[in-house]
Design a protein around this motif. Structure first.
Motif, PDB file in Angstrom:
ATOM      1  N   THR A  54     -31.575  -4.198  16.948  1.00 41.86           N
ATOM      2  CA  THR A  54     -30.330  -4.828  17.458  1.00 41.86           C
ATOM      3  C   THR A  54     -30.644  -6.104  18.197  1.00 41.86           C
ATOM      4  O   THR A  54     -31.539  -6.531  18.504  1.00 41.86           O
ATOM      5  N   LEU A  55     -29.884  -7.006  18.221  1.00 42.01           N
ATOM      6  CA  LEU A  55     -29.813  -8.272  18.742  1.00 42.01           C
ATOM      7  C   LEU A  55     -29.910  -8.184  20.402  1.00 42.01           C
ATOM      8  O   LEU A  55     -30.749  -8.970  20.836  1.00 42.01           O
ATOM      9  N   GLU A  56     -29.495  -6.999  20.855  1.00 42.05           N
ATOM     10  CA  GLU A  56     -30.002  -6.853  22.296  1.00 42.05           C
ATOM     11  C   GLU A  56     -31.196  -6.674  22.694  1.00 42.05           C
ATOM     12  O   GLU A  56     -31.805  -7.131  23.614  1.00 42.05           O
ATOM     13  N   ASP A  57     -31.912  -5.966  21.454  1.00 38.60           N
ATOM     14  CA  ASP A  57     -33.164  -5.838  21.794  1.00 38.60           C
ATOM     15  C   ASP A  57     -34.344  -6.921  21.625  1.00 38.60           C
ATOM     16  O   ASP A  57     -35.391  -6.518  21.380  1.00 38.60           O
ATOM     17  N   LEU A  58     -33.655  -7.710  20.605  1.00 34.06           N
ATOM     18  CA  LEU A  58     -34.607  -8.814  20.068  1.00 34.06           C
ATOM     19  C   LEU A  58     -35.149  -9.862  21.122  1.00 34.06           C
ATOM     20  O   LEU A  58     -34.486 -10.461  22.129  1.00 34.06           O
ATOM     21  N   VAL A  59     -36.571  -9.877  21.076  1.00 34.70           N
ATOM     22  CA  VAL A  59     -37.207 -10.636  22.113  1.00 34.70           C
ATOM     23  C   VAL A  59     -36.951 -12.244  21.270  1.00 34.70           C
ATOM     24  O   VAL A  59     -37.520 -12.284  20.401  1.00 34.70           O
ATOM     25  N   ALA A  72     -21.330 -10.116  12.918  1.00 39.32           N
ATOM     26  CA  ALA A  72     -21.221  -8.761  13.490  1.00 39.32           C
ATOM     27  C   ALA A  72     -19.857  -8.336  13.288  1.00 39.32           C
ATOM     28  O   ALA A  72     -18.791  -9.012  12.786  1.00 39.32           O
ATOM     29  N   PHE A  73     -19.651  -6.915  13.401  1.00 40.24           N
ATOM     30  CA  PHE A  73     -18.423  -6.179  13.344  1.00 40.24           C
ATOM     31  C   PHE A  73     -17.604  -6.750  14.446  1.00 40.24           C
ATOM     32  O   PHE A  73     -18.069  -7.344  15.525  1.00 40.24           O
ATOM     33  N   ALA A  74     -16.306  -6.890  14.209  1.00 41.02           N
ATOM     34  CA  ALA A  74     -15.356  -7.246  15.178  1.00 41.02           C
ATOM     35  C   ALA A  74     -15.449  -6.996  16.735  1.00 41.02           C
ATOM     36  O   ALA A  74     -15.962  -5.743  16.994  1.00 41.02           O
ATOM     37  N   PRO A  75     -14.884  -7.724  17.450  1.00 46.84           N
ATOM     38  CA  PRO A  75     -15.204  -7.564  19.035  1.00 46.84           C
ATOM     39  C   PRO A  75     -14.551  -6.149  19.379  1.00 46.84           C
ATOM     40  O   PRO A  75     -15.092  -5.439  20.244  1.00 46.84           O
ATOM     41  N   GLU A  76     -13.503  -5.674  18.644  1.00 45.74           N
ATOM     42  CA  GLU A  76     -13.128  -4.216  19.021  1.00 45.74           C
ATOM     43  C   GLU A  76     -14.019  -2.934  18.750  1.00 45.74           C
ATOM     44  O   GLU A  76     -13.757  -2.244  19.525  1.00 45.74           O
ATOM     45  N   THR A  77     -14.964  -3.590  17.759  1.00 39.10           N
ATOM     46  CA  THR A  77     -15.810  -2.610  17.515  1.00 39.10           C
ATOM     47  C   THR A  77     -17.414  -2.546  18.106  1.00 39.10           C
ATOM     48  O   THR A  77     -17.864  -1.616  18.539  1.00 39.10           O
ATOM     49  N   GLN A  78     -17.550  -3.787  18.183  1.00 39.45           N
ATOM     50  CA  GLN A  78     -19.037  -4.103  18.894  1.00 39.45           C
ATOM     51  C   GLN A  78     -18.721  -5.248  19.790  1.00 39.45           C
ATOM     52  O   GLN A  78     -19.176  -6.178  19.845  1.00 39.45           O
ATOM     53  N   PRO A  79     -18.264  -4.724  21.050  1.00 38.92           N
ATOM     54  CA  PRO A  79     -17.814  -5.752  22.287  1.00 38.92           C
ATOM     55  C   PRO A  79     -19.044  -6.415  22.730  1.00 38.92           C
ATOM     56  O   PRO A  79     -19.011  -7.440  23.332  1.00 38.92           O
ATOM     57  N   GLU A  80     -20.340  -5.470  22.847  1.00 41.57           N
ATOM     58  CA  GLU A  80     -21.398  -5.822  23.616  1.00 41.57           C
ATOM     59  C   GLU A  80     -22.010  -7.080  22.823  1.00 41.57           C
ATOM     60  O   GLU A  80     -22.755  -7.793  23.328  1.00 41.57           O
ATOM     61  N   LEU A  81     -21.768  -7.313  21.413  1.00 45.58           N
ATOM     62  CA  LEU A  81     -22.398  -8.643  20.742  1.00 45.58           C
ATOM     63  C   LEU A  81     -21.416 -10.017  20.782  1.00 45.58           C
ATOM     64  O   LEU A  81     -21.957 -10.897  20.000  1.00 45.58           O
ATOM     65  N   TRP A  82     -20.266  -9.841  21.466  1.00 45.82           N
ATOM     66  CA  TRP A  82     -19.590 -11.233  21.688  1.00 45.82           C
ATOM     67  C   TRP A  82     -19.379 -11.335  23.206  1.00 45.82           C
ATOM     68  O   TRP A  82     -18.400 -12.234  23.485  1.00 45.82           O
ATOM     69  N   THR A  83     -20.556 -11.243  23.948  1.00 42.28           N
ATOM     70  CA  THR A  83     -20.339 -11.674  25.269  1.00 42.28           C
ATOM     71  C   THR A  83     -20.947 -12.934  25.528  1.00 42.28           C
ATOM     72  O   THR A  83     -21.633 -13.703  24.775  1.00 42.28           O
ATOM     73  N   GLN A  84     -20.674 -13.497  26.577  1.00 40.86           N
ATOM     74  CA  GLN A  84     -21.526 -14.738  27.160  1.00 40.86           C
ATOM     75  C   GLN A  84     -22.795 -14.643  27.079  1.00 40.86           C
ATOM     76  O   GLN A  84     -23.790 -15.614  26.660  1.00 40.86           O
ATOM     77  N   GLU A  85     -23.374 -13.582  27.703  1.00 46.54           N
ATOM     78  CA  GLU A  85     -24.811 -13.450  27.626  1.00 46.54           C
ATOM     79  C   GLU A  85     -25.615 -13.280  26.390  1.00 46.54           C
ATOM     80  O   GLU A  85     -26.577 -13.942  26.160  1.00 46.54           O
ATOM     81  N   VAL A  86     -24.878 -12.577  25.424  1.00 45.52           N
ATOM     82  CA  VAL A  86     -25.296 -12.909  23.899  1.00 45.52           C
ATOM     83  C   VAL A  86     -25.435 -14.110  23.285  1.00 45.52           C
ATOM     84  O   VAL A  86     -26.300 -14.707  22.736  1.00 45.52           O
ATOM     85  N   TYR A 100     -11.324 -15.229  24.097  1.00 48.83           N
ATOM     86  CA  TYR A 100     -12.360 -14.948  24.852  1.00 48.83           C
ATOM     87  C   TYR A 100     -13.666 -15.172  24.063  1.00 48.83           C
ATOM     88  O   TYR A 100     -14.707 -15.528  24.709  1.00 48.83           O
ATOM     89  N   VAL A 101     -13.759 -15.059  22.958  1.00 52.15           N
ATOM     90  CA  VAL A 101     -14.755 -15.446  22.241  1.00 52.15           C
ATOM     91  C   VAL A 101     -15.366 -16.938  22.000  1.00 52.15           C
ATOM     92  O   VAL A 101     -16.294 -17.429  22.449  1.00 52.15           O
ATOM     93  N   GLN A 102     -14.206 -17.772  22.044  1.00 51.74           N
ATOM     94  CA  GLN A 102     -14.208 -19.404  22.134  1.00 51.74           C
ATOM     95  C   GLN A 102     -14.706 -19.328  23.675  1.00 51.74           C
ATOM     96  O   GLN A 102     -15.684 -20.233  23.851  1.00 51.74           O
ATOM     97  N   ARG A 103     -14.143 -18.913  24.552  1.00 54.96           N
ATOM     98  CA  ARG A 103     -14.573 -19.361  25.869  1.00 54.96           C
ATOM     99  C   ARG A 103     -16.100 -18.951  26.416  1.00 54.96           C
ATOM    100  O   ARG A 103     -16.993 -19.400  26.894  1.00 54.96           O
ATOM    101  N   ASN A 104     -16.510 -17.766  25.504  1.00 55.26           N
ATOM    102  CA  ASN A 104     -17.993 -17.402  25.825  1.00 55.26           C
ATOM    103  C   ASN A 104     -18.852 -18.234  25.137  1.00 55.26           C
ATOM    104  O   ASN A 104     -20.127 -18.365  25.659  1.00 55.26           O
ATOM    105  N   LEU A 105     -18.497 -18.734  23.937  1.00 56.88           N
ATOM    106  CA  LEU A 105     -19.360 -19.500  23.265  1.00 56.88           C
ATOM    107  C   LEU A 105     -19.449 -20.880  24.004  1.00 56.88           C
ATOM    108  O   LEU A 105     -20.569 -21.462  24.178  1.00 56.88           O
ATOM    109  N   LYS A 106     -18.313 -21.456  24.752  1.00 56.01           N
ATOM    110  CA  LYS A 106     -18.361 -22.597  25.434  1.00 56.01           C
ATOM    111  C   LYS A 106     -19.197 -22.429  26.816  1.00 56.01           C
ATOM    112  O   LYS A 106     -19.928 -23.335  27.158  1.00 56.01           O
ATOM    113  N   ALA A 107     -19.047 -21.241  27.287  1.00 61.54           N
ATOM    114  CA  ALA A 107     -19.777 -20.904  28.691  1.00 61.54           C
ATOM    115  C   ALA A 107     -21.121 -21.095  28.338  1.00 61.54           C
ATOM    116  O   ALA A 107     -22.002 -21.413  29.263  1.00 61.54           O
TER     117      ALA A 107
END
Length: 216
Positions: free
Chosen positions: A133-138, A151-165, A187-194
């Motif tokens: 997973t991307l979350e576990d990738l060092v 990734a699958f759409a944010p409705e399905t994999q919301p954890e992959l479309w966050t500012q942290e990711v 919100y995907v655009q906002r997270n990318l900008k952030a």
């Protein structure tokens, strides 16, 4: 279990029962990948960088990798491609996809390449597949010129479309590097900008009003 189905442009895609989503647009798997990742991503990056290191979030059917390998061969473009996938499709499923009718026999060879190793598909294209997973990738010292965020759409994999990711992705991207994705939600655009990316909106493929190209 995954079910193969025919999209409108004659190319196959897969419906994932696990995620209750399709891997590609019903309007056409090939035409979607061509517009979002090849036209807006690879062709654009090829004008900026002599050799291109690509990172793909979500290998999936490997259609994006296959199309990229074809372009690298035709245009003599040097590409080092890394893809991460947590839920690889079965090799028998890959054999049933009709992408070989479009691009020859490289698909099965691509899926058959070992995980965790770098191997060449042609003289200009090498692939490194990461199972996880991307979350576990060092995040390593390796950086990339181009990100295929598929990734699958944010409705399905919301954890992959966050500012942290996206901040993690930014750490993996060279200055001036490019991220392409089919998702243009606000919100995907906002997270990318952030995370430090600037946003470009572009006309999408059939069935998609707009898609995103983000520049670091």
């Amino acid at each position: 279990m995954n079910n193969i189905y025919l999209t409108e442009d004659g190319s196959h895609s897969i419906f994932s029962q696990k995620f209750n989503q399709t891997y590609h647009s019903k309007f056409g798997a090939v035409q979607e990948s061509q517009r979002v990742f090849i036209d807006l991503g690879l062709c654009y990056a090829a004008e900026k960088f002599e050799e291109i290191r690509i990172f793909e979030m979500g290998l999936g059917t490997a259609l994006n990798a296959l199309m990229t390998a074809q372009v690298s061969r035709e245009k003599l473009l040097k590409v080092s491609y890394t893809a991460i996938e947590a839920y690889p499709i079965e090799i028998e499923t890959a054999k049933s996809l009709n992408y070989q009718e479009f691009f020859g026999e490289d698909l099965v060879k691509l899926h058959g390449l070992p995980w965790g190793e770098t191997a060449s598909l042609n003289a200009n294209f090498s692939l490194h597949k990461i199972k996880g997973t991307l979350e576990d990738l060092v995040v390593a010292e390796q950086t990339y010129h181009l990100i295929y965020f598929d990734a699958f759409a944010p409705e399905t994999q919301p954890e992959l479309w966050t500012q942290e990711v996206f901040e993690k992705i930014a750490q993996m991207t060279v200055k001036g590097g490019v991220l392409c994705t089919y998702c243009s939600k606000g919100y995907v655009q906002r997270n990318l900008k952030a995370a430090g990316f600037s946003i470009e909106k572009h006309a999408g493929p059939k069935g998609k009003r707009e898609v995103i190209r983000a520049i670091l």
